[in-house]
Write a protein that holds these residues in place. Structure first.
Motif, mmCIF file in Angstrom:
data_model
loop_
_atom_site.group_PDB
_atom_site.id
_atom_site.type_symbol
_atom_site.label_atom_id
_atom_site.label_comp_id
_atom_site.label_asym_id
_atom_site.label_seq_id
_atom_site.Cartn_x
_atom_site.Cartn_y
_atom_site.Cartn_z
ATOM 1 N N VAL A 120 -36.087 -29.198 -41.944
ATOM 2 C CA VAL A 120 -34.901 -28.655 -41.275
ATOM 3 C C VAL A 120 -34.989 -28.878 -39.776
ATOM 4 N N ARG A 121 -36.149 -28.554 -39.219
ATOM 5 C CA ARG A 121 -36.319 -28.691 -37.777
ATOM 6 C C ARG A 121 -36.045 -30.123 -37.340
ATOM 7 N N ASN A 122 -36.436 -31.060 -38.186
ATOM 8 C CA ASN A 122 -36.258 -32.457 -37.835
ATOM 9 C C ASN A 122 -34.813 -32.922 -38.010
ATOM 10 N N ALA A 123 -34.108 -32.324 -38.971
ATOM 11 C CA ALA A 123 -32.787 -32.856 -39.312
ATOM 12 C C ALA A 123 -31.660 -32.144 -38.579
ATOM 13 N N VAL A 124 -31.879 -30.900 -38.167
ATOM 14 C CA VAL A 124 -30.782 -30.129 -37.597
ATOM 15 C C VAL A 124 -31.054 -29.850 -36.121
ATOM 16 N N PRO A 125 -30.376 -30.592 -35.231
ATOM 17 C CA PRO A 125 -30.592 -30.318 -33.813
ATOM 18 C C PRO A 125 -30.007 -28.950 -33.462
ATOM 19 N N ASN A 126 -30.611 -28.293 -32.495
ATOM 20 C CA ASN A 126 -30.147 -26.964 -32.051
ATOM 21 C C ASN A 126 -30.096 -25.940 -33.167
ATOM 22 N N VAL A 127 -31.025 -26.036 -34.084
ATOM 23 C CA VAL A 127 -31.071 -25.046 -35.142
ATOM 24 C C VAL A 127 -31.548 -23.725 -34.526
ATOM 25 N N PRO A 128 -30.988 -22.582 -34.966
ATOM 26 C CA PRO A 128 -31.479 -21.305 -34.428
ATOM 27 C C PRO A 128 -32.965 -21.140 -34.740
ATOM 28 N N LYS A 129 -33.575 -20.146 -34.140
ATOM 29 C CA LYS A 129 -35.001 -19.927 -34.367
ATOM 30 C C LYS A 129 -35.251 -19.706 -35.863
ATOM 31 N N LEU A 130 -36.249 -20.408 -36.395
ATOM 32 C CA LEU A 130 -36.543 -20.263 -37.820
ATOM 33 C C LEU A 130 -37.615 -19.199 -38.034
ATOM 34 N N LYS A 177 -41.754 -29.906 -51.820
ATOM 35 C CA LYS A 177 -40.651 -29.891 -50.860
ATOM 36 C C LYS A 177 -40.442 -28.504 -50.251
ATOM 37 N N PHE A 178 -40.764 -27.471 -51.007
ATOM 38 C CA PHE A 178 -40.679 -26.122 -50.439
ATOM 39 C C PHE A 178 -41.707 -25.971 -49.320
ATOM 40 N N LEU A 179 -42.833 -26.631 -49.486
ATOM 41 C CA LEU A 179 -43.895 -26.516 -48.494
ATOM 42 C C LEU A 179 -43.490 -27.159 -47.174
ATOM 43 N N GLY A 180 -42.650 -28.172 -47.251
ATOM 44 C CA GLY A 180 -42.292 -28.879 -46.029
ATOM 45 C C GLY A 180 -40.887 -28.581 -45.534
ATOM 46 N N PHE A 181 -40.165 -27.751 -46.276
ATOM 47 C CA PHE A 181 -38.743 -27.586 -45.953
ATOM 48 C C PHE A 181 -38.457 -27.122 -44.514
ATOM 49 N N PRO A 182 -39.156 -26.095 -43.998
ATOM 50 C CA PRO A 182 -38.842 -25.706 -42.617
ATOM 51 C C PRO A 182 -39.004 -26.868 -41.640
ATOM 52 N N GLY A 215 -25.160 -21.449 -35.330
ATOM 53 C CA GLY A 215 -24.121 -20.969 -34.432
ATOM 54 C C GLY A 215 -23.615 -19.591 -34.794
ATOM 55 N N LYS A 216 -23.980 -19.084 -35.975
ATOM 56 C CA LYS A 216 -23.477 -17.773 -36.366
ATOM 57 C C LYS A 216 -24.567 -16.710 -36.317
ATOM 58 N N VAL A 217 -25.808 -17.123 -36.252
ATOM 59 C CA VAL A 217 -26.904 -16.147 -36.362
ATOM 60 C C VAL A 217 -27.964 -16.397 -35.293
ATOM 61 N N ASP A 218 -28.816 -15.388 -35.087
ATOM 62 C CA ASP A 218 -29.886 -15.536 -34.097
ATOM 63 C C ASP A 218 -31.119 -16.195 -34.710
ATOM 64 N N TYR A 219 -31.328 -15.889 -35.976
ATOM 65 C CA TYR A 219 -32.489 -16.457 -36.664
ATOM 66 C C TYR A 219 -32.031 -16.987 -38.016
ATOM 67 N N ILE A 220 -32.796 -17.929 -38.544
ATOM 68 C CA ILE A 220 -32.571 -18.291 -39.940
ATOM 69 C C ILE A 220 -33.839 -17.969 -40.711
ATOM 70 N N PHE A 221 -33.643 -17.260 -41.807
ATOM 71 C CA PHE A 221 -34.769 -16.846 -42.627
ATOM 72 C C PHE A 221 -35.147 -17.999 -43.536
ATOM 73 N N LEU A 222 -36.274 -18.630 -43.227
ATOM 74 C CA LEU A 222 -36.651 -19.823 -43.990
ATOM 75 C C LEU A 222 -38.158 -19.833 -44.199
ATOM 76 N N PRO A 223 -38.668 -18.773 -44.845
ATOM 77 C CA PRO A 223 -40.125 -18.730 -44.981
ATOM 78 C C PRO A 223 -40.615 -19.965 -45.710
ATOM 79 N N ARG A 224 -41.811 -20.389 -45.345
ATOM 80 C CA ARG A 224 -42.418 -21.530 -46.014
ATOM 81 C C ARG A 224 -43.041 -21.001 -47.300
ATOM 82 N N ILE A 225 -42.331 -21.196 -48.402
ATOM 83 C CA ILE A 225 -42.798 -20.616 -49.648
ATOM 84 C C ILE A 225 -43.780 -21.559 -50.314
ATOM 85 N N VAL A 226 -45.043 -21.296 -50.060
ATOM 86 C CA VAL A 226 -46.096 -22.159 -50.586
ATOM 87 C C VAL A 226 -46.341 -21.809 -52.044
#
Ligand code: SF4
Lengths: 328, 365
Positions: free
Chosen positions: A99-109, A91-96, A69-80
């Motif tokens: 997030v997509r699954n747990a946070v409805p209406n998440v800004p573009k990742l 868990k870093f590999l699957g984190f994005p 709600g505060k930003v247009d994008y969230i910086f969440l690179p998949r750090i392999v």
């Protein structure tokens, strides 16, 4: 209008923020970091994660939610991977995706892969992917990448002078003046303790119950893996029978082995989080190694959301008593 | 030299066949029991996952029976399994066990690396013999898998309770006893016959459940509290997303044997839910769930040991898959405290739910 990119103050933030921030800003983007961890962030993270997840992942979830709600994008690179033939953690590999699954209406990742597993992969190419989102001029992206790398190098240099990440970032933001004021805090006459643990645990004041600050107030010098050059750490980790495939695990083991061989170090504290997979093994190896080589005061702290502050303080005090007693 | 290895379901049947064929003396650990678990968890790191603790217990028990060399698989991460051998070995050494450790790392590029390592253990036997031995082990795995599939189909439909499991152990015994590759086909047909004698009610309505999750938990009945048998007795037909032979083919033979189900398919079905591999079988767990939903299964059960990282990623994502594709998913996390009674209650509740959905479907149809 400039797009705003949110950066969660979690996970590898304490290692790479200056790089990410400068890179994005050089491309004309404004950045916004989630606030320091507080009760609300933690509670949101806990509520939106599965129970079995480790504390840092739950916390990162909270920081992502904080940015919604505060930003247009969230910086969440998949750090392999950030080094050849090494990984961070599954868990870093699957984190994005988590997030997509747990946070409805998440800004573009912004979830492009950062993957340097193959010795020939180039960090530049990974960042280019991200740069393309905001800029169509490859030359400009290249320049942004270069400036960003410089900033990361200056940051690492400050860390090696034993300045805490958040302070180092502040120094970089407001340059020299702040630096002079901060610098005189260090080098007390007290003993020096090595604090070993993932940066997202030990540098998050809320989660770590400000262990570093507490120790300093008690007149103790604290050193961490971040104060060592990378080669020293890698060198230390070579005593293992097989190369460790986790970068953060190498950091812990390599630095522990180095500190153990340094007579100036009077004690070691190992911090890990409840449910951390790699730490369950690396912590075990470190502990066995310490027992087998140099009997030095050693404290193992496991952080979880229920850790009581009082308990930690008591254990820290007992540990310091040992340190002083051994020092005579 | 007396070689031992950790238990993982019926893996021991294949490994024993392979090694003995090459003239290596084998001492498989006694079957995993509560005692194994107690021994292992006493000395293993608290937050290590259950398989590590059980491996350790297996090695301690095998040592009592004279084993002196450990044969163990390795890995290159990011899941912890790739570093098990080293940690287990360090613990055993500190405890005073005089073990020799041989780690077979999975081949990175070509199957020849795997062959070379096996040959090393057997002291340079001729290549053809090594290859035959591996084939022998693999065929046994295939046959065991086939028999297990028959059991999975029969259990919910059997007329005399327990008859499937009785037949299955008898059939399995025949496979175990086959000493030579050429004896396997006969053992298989006899085993199949035994299984076919189990009386079933073919028209009985059953619910179909797919099982996904971490491989060790999936394959090792002691660890998963015998879920498959319980489900069978409760009237559910079970399909397990990974079988032993598939795992051997995927991981050790690099998919050389064509025409079998492969984990690739499951991985391909995982996006957009999980867009990257996460180590272990995390991505396969998501993908298999998607496939089961598309194949009309009634439900999916995910099994994982406490603190298993790839499966925690999958667990976090499964609720979305379940909602999207309308397939109920139950996650079971096992650790040394898991009790059989509690698990049975949860399984029963899950099957009730599936039955209700099933009946609704019937009514609508
Ligand atoms: S390394 Fe440990 S603490 Fe960090 S995300 Fe993985 S399991 Fe969690």
């Amino acid at each position: 209008m400039k797009p705003t990119v949110g950066i969660p103050r979690a996970l590898l933030y304490y290692e790479f923020f200056p790089l990410w921030n400068v890179f994005l800003k050089s491309l004309g983007v404004s950045t916004c970091v989630s606030p320091c961890t507080n009760k609300r962030i933690l509670a949101n993270g806990l509520k939106n994660s599965v129970d079995e997840a480790c504390l840092p992942i739950k916390l990162a979830m909270g920081h992502v939610i904080e940015l919604c709600g505060k930003v247009d994008y969230i910086f969440l690179p998949r750090i392999v991977s950030v080094a050849p033939r090494e990984y961070i953690c599954p868990k870093f590999l699957g984190f994005p995706d988590m997030v997509r699954n747990a946070v409805p209406n998440v800004p573009k990742l912004i979830d492009a892969n950062i993957d340097l597993y193959h010795p020939r992969s180039k960090a530049q190419k990974n960042l280019h992917e991200i740069g393309k989102l905001f800029c169509s001029n490859p030359m400009r992206i290249n320049r942004a990448h270069k400036t960003a790398c410089h900033s990361l190098i200056s940051f690492k240099k400050l860390l090696q002078k034993n300045i805490l990440p958040e302070e180092a970032m502040e120094i970089m933001a407001c340059k020299e003046s702040a630096f002079k004021n901060k610098h005189c805090n260090y080098d007390s006459n007290g003993p020096t303790i090595a604090l070993i643990g993932h940066s997202y645990n030990i540098y998050d004041q809320h989660i770590s119950m400000d262990i570093i600050g507490r120790l300093k107030k008690l007149g103790v010098n604290v050193v961490t893996a971040e104060t060592l050059p990378e080669e020293t750490i890698r060198q230390g980790a070579t005593i293992l029978p097989k190369k460790l495939f986790w970068t953060l695990g190498q950091q812990s083991i390599g630095s522990a082995i180095h500190f153990l061989s340094d007579p100036a170090i009077s004690g070691i504290i190992l911090v890990s989080s409840f449910g951390c997979g790699p730490d369950a093994l690396t912590g075990e190896l470190i502990e066995r190694y310490i027992h087998g080589t140099r009997p030095i005061p050693f404290l193992k702290l496991t952080l979880d959301e229920h850790t009581g502050e009082a308990g930690v303080i008591t254990r820290l005090e007992a540990f310091l008593d040992m340190v002083y007693w051994k020092a005579g | 030299m007396k070689v031992t290895f950790p238990h993982m379901g019926y893996l021991w049947i294949s490994l024993k066949a392979m090694l003995e064929y090459l003239g290596v003396e084998v001492q498989e650990p006694p079957p995993t029991t509560k005692k194994t678990l107690i021994l292992g968890s006493k000395h293993a790191p608290e937050f290590a996952c259950l398989p590590l603790k059980l491996n350790l217990g297996n090695f301690m028990e095998a040592a009592e029976m004279g084993a002196d060399t450990i044969l163990m698989a390795g890995g290159c991460g990011p899941c912890r399994f790739g570093y098990y051998a080293q940690v287990e070995y360090a613990i055993l050494q500190d405890l005073g066990y005089k073990y020799q450790l041989v780690v077979v790392e999975p081949p990175e590029k070509h199957i020849s690396e795997f062959l070379a390592r096996i040959r090393y253990i057997t002291g340079g036997r001729p290549w053809w013999q090594v290859i035959n031995a591996i084939r022998f082990g693999y065929i046994k795995a295939r046959v065991v898998d086939d028999l297990e599939k028959m059991a999975q189909w029969r259990r919910p439909r059997e007329i005399i309770p327990g008859s499937t499991d009785q037949a299955f152990s008898a059939a399995l015994q025949l496979i175990i006893e086959a000493r030579h590759p050429r004896d396997v086909p006969k053992a298989q047909s006899q085993g199949t016959q035994i299984m076919n004698q189990v009386q079933v009610d073919e028209r009985k309505p059953v619910v179909k459940i797919g099982i996904v999750g971490e491989i060790y938990t999936l394959l090792e009945p002691f660890t998963n509290l015998d879920v498959e048998r319980h489900l069978g007795r409760m009237g559910a037909e079970v399909n397990r997303s990974i079988c032993l032979s598939e795992w051997i083919n995927d991981h050790l033979f690099m998919g050389l044997i064509k025409g079998t189900r492969s984990s690739k398919e499951a991985r391909r079905a995982a996006p957009p839910y999980l867009n990257h591999f996460v180590g272990g079988h995390g991505q396969e767990s998501i993908g298999s769930t998607v496939l089961y939903a598309k194949q009309g299964f009634d439900g999916v059960i995910q099994l994982l040991p406490f603190t298993c990282m790839p499966e925690i990623v999958a667990q976090s994502i499964l609720p979305g898959v379940s909602a999207d594709l309308d397939i109920p998913v139950l996650t079971l996390v096992v650790d040394e405290q898991s009790g059989e009674a509690g698990t049975i209650t949860r399984l029963e509740a899950f099957i009730d739910l599936l039955n209700r959905k099933y009946q609704q479907k019937e009514v609508l149809a």
